[in-house]
Design an enzyme around this catalytic site. Structure first.
Site, short mmCIF file in Angstrom:
data_model
loop_
_atom_site.label_atom_id
_atom_site.label_comp_id
_atom_site.label_asym_id
_atom_site.label_seq_id
_atom_site.Cartn_x
_atom_site.Cartn_y
_atom_site.Cartn_z
N LYS A 216 1.07 -1.23 -0.04
CA LYS A 216 0.09 -0.15 -0.08
C LYS A 216 0.85 1.33 -0.14
CE LYS A 216 -3.64 -0.16 2.52
NZ LYS A 216 -4.59 -0.05 3.90
N GLU A 222 10.04 -5.69 4.11
CA GLU A 222 9.99 -7.15 3.74
C GLU A 222 9.72 -7.42 2.07
OE1 GLU A 222 8.45 -7.51 8.01
OE2 GLU A 222 8.27 -6.23 6.50
N GLY A 273 -5.31 -4.77 5.69
CA GLY A 273 -4.58 -5.79 4.78
C GLY A 273 -5.46 -7.23 5.14
N ARG A 274 -5.85 -7.43 6.01
CA ARG A 274 -6.45 -8.47 6.54
C ARG A 274 -7.77 -8.71 6.07
NH1 ARG A 274 -5.46 -5.54 10.81
NH2 ARG A 274 -6.90 -4.95 12.09
N GLU A 360 -5.07 -10.55 14.96
CA GLU A 360 -4.65 -9.00 14.47
C GLU A 360 -5.85 -8.11 14.82
OE1 GLU A 360 -1.28 -8.22 11.64
OE2 GLU A 360 -3.16 -7.47 10.73
N HIS A 391 -5.29 -36.89 13.50
CA HIS A 391 -4.08 -37.89 13.84
C HIS A 391 -2.93 -37.02 14.46
CE1 HIS A 391 -5.77 -41.53 11.83
NE2 HIS A 391 -6.53 -40.67 11.03
N LYS A 506 8.98 -4.16 14.22
CA LYS A 506 9.50 -3.54 12.70
C LYS A 506 10.31 -2.59 13.17
CE LYS A 506 5.45 -4.53 9.77
NZ LYS A 506 4.49 -3.81 8.99
#
Length: 530
Positions: A216, A222, A273-274, A360, A391, A506
């Site tokens: 954005k 990253e 973002g999410r 978040e 399992h 960060k």
């Protein structure tokens, strides 16, 4: 005239105080016994749109508790707060922003104008621009520098720019192949660990790949690091990076009008973002991978569930009921964790997306005004597809010391139509049999004189089920959880739309790289950086 909205902490609400008096009144094992149990399964079900239903018969609730839910929802003005959100009021107080992800798939209320434009029009324009670009790629009108068609797309992003779109792509990949909608293979690079990018790039035909850089701000460390990694690979292969990259960014970012990209598509500050899978963040890769029509069907399913989330009757509003039950389990019954258990391999990364969406959003210890809270908020979310999880960690779920509420997701049909009969039943029938068995086993348990074989039961669960996982049902499933998280945030009186908790790490990482550290941070850095 619209009602005045009051933002009160959960503990202040009379409806919540009444709920606390009803703790553990319902035995789910008793509720599911005999013909009454069958009637309860039929009664405690809510249509979600796009062929999905939310069933909460195996939850520890009854008519009395549901009546208190209704009172609590009205007192907390949950639907009025949702209406304020989709009508463009500034509900994200931390960042002083509107929250408009619902508008990427439809318009529930009035027009919202911001940044000099009608926002619904803006989102539709971006969807059209992406559709036009995808059509050029698929038709061969847009070719690489060698005159070849692009066959692969790879998204470079992190957090919400990766988890949601990756989960959605994987959810529809087999369906698209089975329905002749598969256009381009898709890959993702997210982790700043160079092994991630190196492994992905080694598997690609770089000359035929379009990379989508999602940032954005155009400054995400990253993501830009991985972009540089990719650019170096392209150059070493003798390729022009500008012929292999598009950007999804804001209109004001340095990427917006850069000649380094084939095209740029835009998002804005009103979509976190999410919550961005239905925006250009998810739209670019899903439209390229499956075609714009499939993405439109996905948006349609989300829009249908959004509309159902405005229903005033909580017994007809799946997202609201799910949210209320979740708060009851967290704050009255004291359950700290929820397991999401999709019995569909296509949803293999859906729990990972929900981890970010839920944790978040509602992993907050202060209310929306910055006041310290004296009650619990968001639960820990985890999960894996069934039957693999059976399992793995189901041992703890069945016989561990903690009760962990469960959310199953299952479909009557698989996506590919391929199956085989073994020992008198198909693989799909075996899968569905396991879901039904697990719900009852968790709820009812099993008495046994051998303590190792004793199952206490009383493990509450819900199930979202439908005929098949399609673009529409996936959209409805996504919107259900987004709206559930929103309603729970309203109840807890937290801001579900900022994420300050991801910022400190960060900032300290940048201090390490700039060699501006306090002694403890420096000592840890020296353990790793040589």
């Amino acid at each position: 005239m619209a009602a005045t909205i009051s933002w009160n902490d959960l503990a202040e609400l009379e409806g919540f105080k009444k709920l606390t008096a009803l703790k553990n009144e319902v035995s789910v094992a008793d509720a599911l016994k005999g013909e009454g149990g069958a009637q309860r399964v039929a009664q405690y079900s809510i249509p979600m749109g796009s062929g999905l239903c939310y069933n909460y018969a195996a939850k520890q609730v009854d008519a009395k508790i549901i009546a208190e839910f209704k009172e609590l929802a009205e007192e907390a003005q949950l639907l009025e707060k949702f209406e304020a959100l989709y009508n463009g009021e500034v509900v994200n107080l931390g960042e002083k922003r509107m929250v408009l992800h619902h508008m990427t798939r439809g318009q529930l209320g009035k027009a919202v104008v911001a940044d000099g434009t009608d926002k619904r029009t803006f989102y539709v324009q971006q969807q059209k621009a992406i559709a036009d670009f995808a059509a050029k790629v698929h038709s061969g009108e847009l070719l690489n520098e060698k005159g070849e068609k692009y066959t692969t797309v790879c998204q470079i992003g992190i957090g919400g720019s990766d988890l949601g779109p990756r989960a959605m792509y994987l959810a529809l990949e087999n369906w698209a192949k089975a329905n002749s909608c598969f256009k381009m293979d898709a890959h993702f690079i997210s982790n700043v660990d160079p092994d991630d990018a190196a492994a992905v790039l080694a598997s690609l035909d770089l000359a035929k790949t379009i990379f989508i850089l999602v940032s954005k701000s155009g400054t995400t460390l990253e993501t830009l690091t991985n972009q540089t990694f990719v650019i170096e690979f392209l150059k070493k292969a003798g390729l022009d990076p500008s012929k292999h990259m598009i950007a999804v960014t804001s209109e004001t970012s340095p990427l917006a009008k850069s000649p380094d990209y084939l095209a740029a598509f835009f998002m804005d500050d009103y979509i976190g973002g999410r919550y961005s899978s239905t925006s250009a963040v998810g739209g670019a890769i899903l439209s390229l991978a499956f075609g714009p029509d499939v993405f439109s069907r996905f948006l349609k399913g989300a829009a249908e569930e959004d509309a159902l989330a405005t229903e005033k009757d909580i017994t007809k509003n799946a997202a609201l009921m799910d949210a209320l039950i979740g708060v009851y389990e967290r704050n009255v019954q004291g359950y700290p964790t929820t397991a999401v258990l999709p019995y569909s391999q296509a949803l293999s990364r859906f729990p990972a997306h929900l981890q970010q969406l839920d944790m978040e959003s509602n992993g907050k210890s202060v209310n929306r005004f910055g006041k310290k809270l004296d009650y619990q908020t968001g639960a820990v979310i985890f999960g894996e597809p069934g039957t693999n999880g059976q399992h793995s960690f189901y041992q703890l779920l069945h016989q561990g010391t903690d009760v962990i509420p469960l959310q199953f997701i299952a479909f009557q049909q698989n996506q590919t139509g391929k199956d085989v009969d073994i020992q008198g039943s198909s693989s799909q029938k075996k899968l569905c049999a396991n879901v039904a068995a697990q719900i009852v086993a968790f709820a009812c348990g099993k008495d046994d004189e051998n303590p190792n074989k004793f199952f206490a039961g009383g493990r509450p669960s819900s199930i979202i089920y439908g005929r098949q996982l399609t673009p529409e049902s996936l959209g409805a499933l996504l919107a259900h959880f987004e709206n559930k998280v929103m309603f729970q945030g309203f109840l807890w009186n937290v801001n579900s739309f900022d994420q300050e908790g991801v910022q400190l790490g960060k900032t300290l990482a940048k201090a390490v790289l700039a060699d501006k550290m306090d002694p403890a941070l420096k000592a840890y850095a020296q353990l790793l950086i040589k």
